[in-house]
Write a protein that holds these residues in place. Structure first.
Motif, PDB file in Angstrom:
ATOM      1  N   PHE A   1       0.836  -1.189   0.000  1.00  0.00           N
ATOM      2  CA  PHE A   1       0.000   0.000   0.000  1.00  0.00           C
ATOM      3  C   PHE A   1       0.875   1.244   0.000  1.00  0.00           C
ATOM      4  CE2 PHE A   1      -1.954  -3.463   2.314  1.00  0.00           C
ATOM      5  CZ  PHE A   1      -3.170  -3.587   1.676  1.00  0.00           C
ATOM      6  N   THR A   2       0.286   2.364  -0.371  1.00  0.00           N
ATOM      7  CA  THR A   2       0.969   3.643  -0.306  1.00  0.00           C
ATOM      8  C   THR A   2      -0.037   4.727   0.055  1.00  0.00           C
ATOM      9  OG1 THR A   2       2.479   5.156  -1.440  1.00  0.00           O
ATOM     10  CG2 THR A   2       0.682   4.230  -2.758  1.00  0.00           C
ATOM     11  N   LEU A   3       0.473   5.828   0.540  1.00  0.00           N
ATOM     12  CA  LEU A   3      -0.379   6.986   0.802  1.00  0.00           C
ATOM     13  C   LEU A   3      -0.387   7.861  -0.438  1.00  0.00           C
ATOM     14  CD1 LEU A   3       0.655   8.071   4.411  1.00  0.00           C
ATOM     15  CD2 LEU A   3      -1.117   6.477   3.714  1.00  0.00           C
TER      16      LEU A   3
ATOM     17  N   LEU B   1      -1.076   3.606   9.396  1.00  0.00           N
ATOM     18  CA  LEU B   1      -1.494   4.664  10.328  1.00  0.00           C
ATOM     19  C   LEU B   1      -0.288   5.403  10.913  1.00  0.00           C
ATOM     20  CD1 LEU B   1      -4.491   2.882  12.037  1.00  0.00           C
ATOM     21  CD2 LEU B   1      -4.576   4.803  10.437  1.00  0.00           C
ATOM     22  N   ASN B   2       0.806   4.707  11.128  1.00  0.00           N
ATOM     23  CA  ASN B   2       2.033   5.380  11.570  1.00  0.00           C
ATOM     24  C   ASN B   2       2.527   6.351  10.493  1.00  0.00           C
ATOM     25  OD1 ASN B   2       2.063   4.117  14.057  1.00  0.00           O
ATOM     26  ND2 ASN B   2       3.533   2.546  13.438  1.00  0.00           N
ATOM     27  N   SER B   3       2.420   5.944   9.234  1.00  0.00           N
ATOM     28  CA  SER B   3       2.809   6.822   8.130  1.00  0.00           C
ATOM     29  C   SER B   3       1.898   8.044   8.048  1.00  0.00           C
ATOM     30  CB  SER B   3       2.771   6.059   6.804  1.00  0.00           C
ATOM     31  OG  SER B   3       3.744   5.055   6.782  1.00  0.00           O
ATOM     32  N   VAL B   4       0.602   7.832   8.282  1.00  0.00           N
ATOM     33  CA  VAL B   4      -0.345   8.953   8.295  1.00  0.00           C
ATOM     34  C   VAL B   4       0.038   9.939   9.400  1.00  0.00           C
ATOM     35  CG1 VAL B   4      -2.753   9.606   8.734  1.00  0.00           C
ATOM     36  CG2 VAL B   4      -2.240   7.660   7.238  1.00  0.00           C
ATOM     37  N   THR B   5       0.365   9.426  10.567  1.00  0.00           N
ATOM     38  CA  THR B   5       0.786  10.282  11.680  1.00  0.00           C
ATOM     39  C   THR B   5       2.028  11.078  11.296  1.00  0.00           C
ATOM     40  OG1 THR B   5      -0.116   8.752  13.308  1.00  0.00           O
ATOM     41  CG2 THR B   5       1.570  10.294  14.089  1.00  0.00           C
TER      42      THR B   5
END
Length: 99
Positions: free
Chosen positions: A4-6, A64-68
């Motif tokens: 996945f990627t953001l 979610l860590n990447s979103v943070t």
């Protein structure tokens, strides 16, 4: 293993974050865009990810860590980042739009 990627729309007044699934040489949208700070994008993405039981707990946590991390970086309001600088900091994310 699924990857996945953001996907990020980097704006001055907010940031929009979506999650895409990497498929072959391209991507497929997994979630709609959620805006921060207009809404709680982190919480909305958490709910979206939890609604997809085929995504592992470790993948959810990593996303979610990447979103943070990206939200915290965007919140450094005293700095104006060039889009190229942000892309260099987060090379695994997809940035759309302009800054």
């Amino acid at each position: 293993m699924l990857k996945f990627t953001l996907k990020i729309l980097w704006l001055n007044s907010n940031i929009a974050i979506a999650i895409d699934q990497l498929v072959g040489c391209g991507t497929s949208p997994l979630t709609p865009y959620f805006f921060w700070p207009r809404n709680d994008a982190w919480e909305q993405l958490k709910v979206e990810l939890e609604s997809k039981p085929w995504i592992s707990e470790s993948n959810r946590t990593e996303l979610l860590n990447s979103v943070t991390e990206i939200i915290n970086y965007w919140q450094e309001k005293d700095k104006i980042f060039a889009l190229s600088e942000v892309q260099n900091k987060f090379p695994n994310f997809i940035f759309v739009g302009s800054h």
